[in-house]
Design a protein around this motif. Structure first.
Motif, PDB file in Angstrom:
ATOM      1  N   TRP A 111      21.050  -9.969 -18.559  1.00  0.00           N
ATOM      2  CA  TRP A 111      19.681 -10.260 -18.970  1.00  0.00           C
ATOM      3  C   TRP A 111      19.305 -11.704 -18.668  1.00  0.00           C
ATOM      4  CZ3 TRP A 111      23.378  -9.828 -22.967  1.00  0.00           C
ATOM      5  CH2 TRP A 111      23.517 -10.930 -23.814  1.00  0.00           C
ATOM      6  N   ILE A 112      17.993 -11.919 -18.609  1.00  0.00           N
ATOM      7  CA  ILE A 112      17.406 -13.249 -18.417  1.00  0.00           C
ATOM      8  C   ILE A 112      16.933 -13.732 -19.779  1.00  0.00           C
ATOM      9  CG2 ILE A 112      15.615 -14.571 -17.235  1.00  0.00           C
ATOM     10  CD1 ILE A 112      15.479 -12.183 -15.229  1.00  0.00           C
ATOM     11  N   GLU A 157      24.223 -12.630 -20.798  1.00  0.00           N
ATOM     12  CA  GLU A 157      23.111 -13.349 -20.187  1.00  0.00           C
ATOM     13  C   GLU A 157      23.565 -13.937 -18.856  1.00  0.00           C
ATOM     14  OE1 GLU A 157      19.956 -17.030 -20.958  1.00  0.00           O
ATOM     15  OE2 GLU A 157      21.310 -16.415 -22.576  1.00  0.00           O
ATOM     16  N   VAL A 201      15.177  -8.725 -20.110  1.00  0.00           N
ATOM     17  CA  VAL A 201      14.477  -9.997 -20.263  1.00  0.00           C
ATOM     18  C   VAL A 201      14.242 -10.219 -21.749  1.00  0.00           C
ATOM     19  CG1 VAL A 201      12.425 -11.358 -19.731  1.00  0.00           C
ATOM     20  CG2 VAL A 201      13.299  -9.744 -18.037  1.00  0.00           C
ATOM     21  N   VAL A 242      18.705  -4.538 -15.770  1.00  0.00           N
ATOM     22  CA  VAL A 242      18.509  -5.921 -16.204  1.00  0.00           C
ATOM     23  C   VAL A 242      17.587  -5.960 -17.414  1.00  0.00           C
ATOM     24  CG1 VAL A 242      18.884  -6.871 -13.899  1.00  0.00           C
ATOM     25  CG2 VAL A 242      16.558  -6.320 -14.641  1.00  0.00           C
ATOM     26  N   SER A 274      16.105 -23.760 -11.198  1.00  0.00           N
ATOM     27  CA  SER A 274      16.790 -22.896 -12.152  1.00  0.00           C
ATOM     28  C   SER A 274      17.066 -23.691 -13.418  1.00  0.00           C
ATOM     29  CB  SER A 274      18.107 -22.368 -11.568  1.00  0.00           C
ATOM     30  OG  SER A 274      17.855 -21.623 -10.389  1.00  0.00           O
ATOM     31  N   THR A 318      14.705 -19.004 -19.574  1.00  0.00           N
ATOM     32  CA  THR A 318      14.913 -19.000 -18.115  1.00  0.00           C
ATOM     33  C   THR A 318      14.135 -17.893 -17.411  1.00  0.00           C
ATOM     34  OG1 THR A 318      16.924 -17.683 -18.439  1.00  0.00           O
ATOM     35  CG2 THR A 318      17.187 -20.068 -18.259  1.00  0.00           C
ATOM     36  N   ARG A 319      13.101 -17.359 -18.046  1.00  0.00           N
ATOM     37  CA  ARG A 319      12.381 -16.228 -17.439  1.00  0.00           C
ATOM     38  C   ARG A 319      11.178 -16.687 -16.610  1.00  0.00           C
ATOM     39  NH1 ARG A 319       7.965 -15.514 -20.679  1.00  0.00           N
ATOM     40  NH2 ARG A 319       8.160 -16.021 -22.903  1.00  0.00           N
ATOM     41  N   LEU A 352      23.157 -16.480 -17.120  1.00  0.00           N
ATOM     42  CA  LEU A 352      22.632 -17.838 -17.227  1.00  0.00           C
ATOM     43  C   LEU A 352      23.213 -18.763 -16.174  1.00  0.00           C
ATOM     44  CD1 LEU A 352      20.997 -19.967 -18.867  1.00  0.00           C
ATOM     45  CD2 LEU A 352      23.084 -20.331 -20.204  1.00  0.00           C
ATOM     46  N   HIS A 381      16.608 -17.560 -11.910  1.00  0.00           N
ATOM     47  CA  HIS A 381      17.165 -16.443 -12.665  1.00  0.00           C
ATOM     48  C   HIS A 381      16.429 -15.140 -12.389  1.00  0.00           C
ATOM     49  CE1 HIS A 381      18.666 -19.991 -14.833  1.00  0.00           C
ATOM     50  NE2 HIS A 381      19.699 -19.223 -15.123  1.00  0.00           N
ATOM     51  N   VAL A 382      15.106 -15.214 -12.316  1.00  0.00           N
ATOM     52  CA  VAL A 382      14.329 -14.018 -11.994  1.00  0.00           C
ATOM     53  C   VAL A 382      14.627 -13.568 -10.563  1.00  0.00           C
ATOM     54  CG1 VAL A 382      11.995 -13.101 -11.672  1.00  0.00           C
ATOM     55  CG2 VAL A 382      12.537 -14.497 -13.682  1.00  0.00           C
ATOM     56  N   ALA A 404      18.017 -11.788 -10.552  1.00  0.00           N
ATOM     57  CA  ALA A 404      17.962 -10.446 -11.131  1.00  0.00           C
ATOM     58  C   ALA A 404      17.207  -9.474 -10.230  1.00  0.00           C
ATOM     59  CB  ALA A 404      17.322 -10.497 -12.516  1.00  0.00           C
TER      60      ALA A 404
END
Length: 396
Positions: A212-213, A183, A237, A235, A11, A217-218, A185, A224-225, A228
């Motif tokens: 959101w991502i 976010e 991105v 959510v 992560s 960090t996507r 995060l 993170h994905v 979510a």
């Protein structure tokens, strides 16, 4: 996905906590607290976002770059929420469709950074990662990540939500003047606040209505994905200029495998000079694949500059240029430009340049109070609302 399973994944952008015992204690405390936002409210937001994805509404998401703790920030949250609702009314009137106001607040206490450290006058310290992690002051004690700050983040978010709810009247949708987002995060904060509905078994993030991502960090195989993918909230991105259509399709497959309108939002942050080159191919291919994702423009993050005095700033001309391009691209493709995402405050700060009551480069030091990136002030935010109302007019 459970916290233990997430720990096995890589992560990005997570703090290096020096106190693992304190971290475990804080996680236990957070896991026992009531959710900040109930599942029913996230479901209500998801239904409204589904209307936006179908072209029947617009999303207006806005608020602070990085929320701070303390009474001043709480008061500013109220003025920001009021400004966001005023903007929504302006855009809705011009566009002749409902506008969904979504605050970037009550949870935006952690920030990704381009470097893990910051150096001043030969002294290197950890970078400021948001009030949920460490302090803004440039001292070793302030910059040391402290897990107990996450309990203050929860308390501050709860107080912010209380104040926002008081702004609503009997005509407020779902009993709320606006929903809130941030976010997702800081996974050490997000994961303990996940709750499970006893009747349906659905799991949701109790930290906010929408999360959101970030662009940093996507990673498809990152924590993170995975986080979510395991929650029922709507959510988002963030999508920068290096994204490819195949990456977005892979993310859509993980985050919205059933192609449900309202579940997934792509928030594009390209930059005024890049958006026309990159965005059309992304929208065209993702749409052709059958994804009902909502497309929203963030015309701020790709347009950050450094002023001669060293301050980070954004020019209204760049912001409006990217927003215009976003709407025009969607019109040309026959797709729906679903809304906009802005960093703004209801206060009269001097952080971005331009506007009908203009802020000049020489004015930046007058009221530059952001903890991180520059925000639109109330006047500039309303300027953007009137521009959006014109861009989304039905006869255009």
């Amino acid at each position: 996905m459970t916290g233990t399973a997430l720990e096995a994944l890589k992560s990005a952008q997570q703090p290096d906590w020096p106190d693992p015992v304190g971290l475990a204690t804080v996680a236990g405390l957070l896991s026992e607290l009531p959710p900040l936002t109930p599942l029913a409210e996230s479901d209500a937001l998801r239904a409204r976002l589904a209307a936006a994805a179908r072209g029947e509404a617009l999303l207006l998401q806005g608020g602070h770059c990085a929320e701070e703790f303390g009474e001043r920030a709480l008061g500013e949250a109220e003025s920001t929420a009021t400004t966001l609702r005023q903007m929504a009314e302006i855009v809705s009137y011009g566009a002749a469709v409902p506008v969904v106001p979504l605050g970037r607040m009550a949870g935006q206490y952690a920030k990704p950074r381009s470097s893990p450290t910051e150096t001043r006058d030969g002294t290197e310290l950890p970078a400021y990662r948001g009030d949920a992690v460490n302090g803004l002051g440039f001292t070793a004690s302030e910059r040391t990540p402290d897990p107990w700050r996450m309990t203050t983040a929860y308390d501050t978010a709860a107080r912010t939500l209380d104040r926002i709810r008081l702004l609503g009247g009997p005509d407020a949708p779902d009993g709320l003047p606006l929903h809130v987002s941030h976010e997702a995060l800081l996974l050490d904060y997000e994961t303990p606040l996940v709750r499970t509905d006893e009747e349906t078994g659905r799991r949701w993030a109790g930290s906010g209505h929408f999360v959101w991502i970030g662009e940093r960090t996507r990673q498809l195989d990152g924590g993170h994905v995975a986080f979510a993918a395991g929650i029922a909230n709507p959510v988002g991105v963030k999508v920068g200029p290096t994204a490819t259509a195949d990456e977005l399709l892979a993310l859509a497959e993980v985050l919205d495998p059933d192609n449900e309108p309202g579940r997934l939002t792509f928030i594009t942050r390209m930059g005024a000079g890049t958006v026309r080159e990159v965005l059309p191919g992304l929208v065209e291919k993702v749409t052709a694949a059958g994804s009902p994702a909502l497309w929203v423009s963030d015309p701020m993050h790709g347009n950050t500059r450094v002023a001669p005095n060293g301050r980070k700033t954004r020019l209204l001309d760049d912001i409006t240029a990217e927003l215009r391009a976003f709407v025009e691209i969607h019109r040309e493709l026959g797709t729906h430009p679903g809304g906009l995402h802005l960093e703004l405050t209801g206060a009269h700060v001097t952080e971005c340049v331009g506007g009908t009551d203009p802020v000049a480069l020489d004015d930046l030091d007058l009221r530059y109070t952001t903890a991180c990136d520059p925000r639109l002030n109330r006047g500039q935010a309303l300027d953007l609302a009137f521009l959006a109302a014109d861009l989304w007019r039905p006869d255009r």
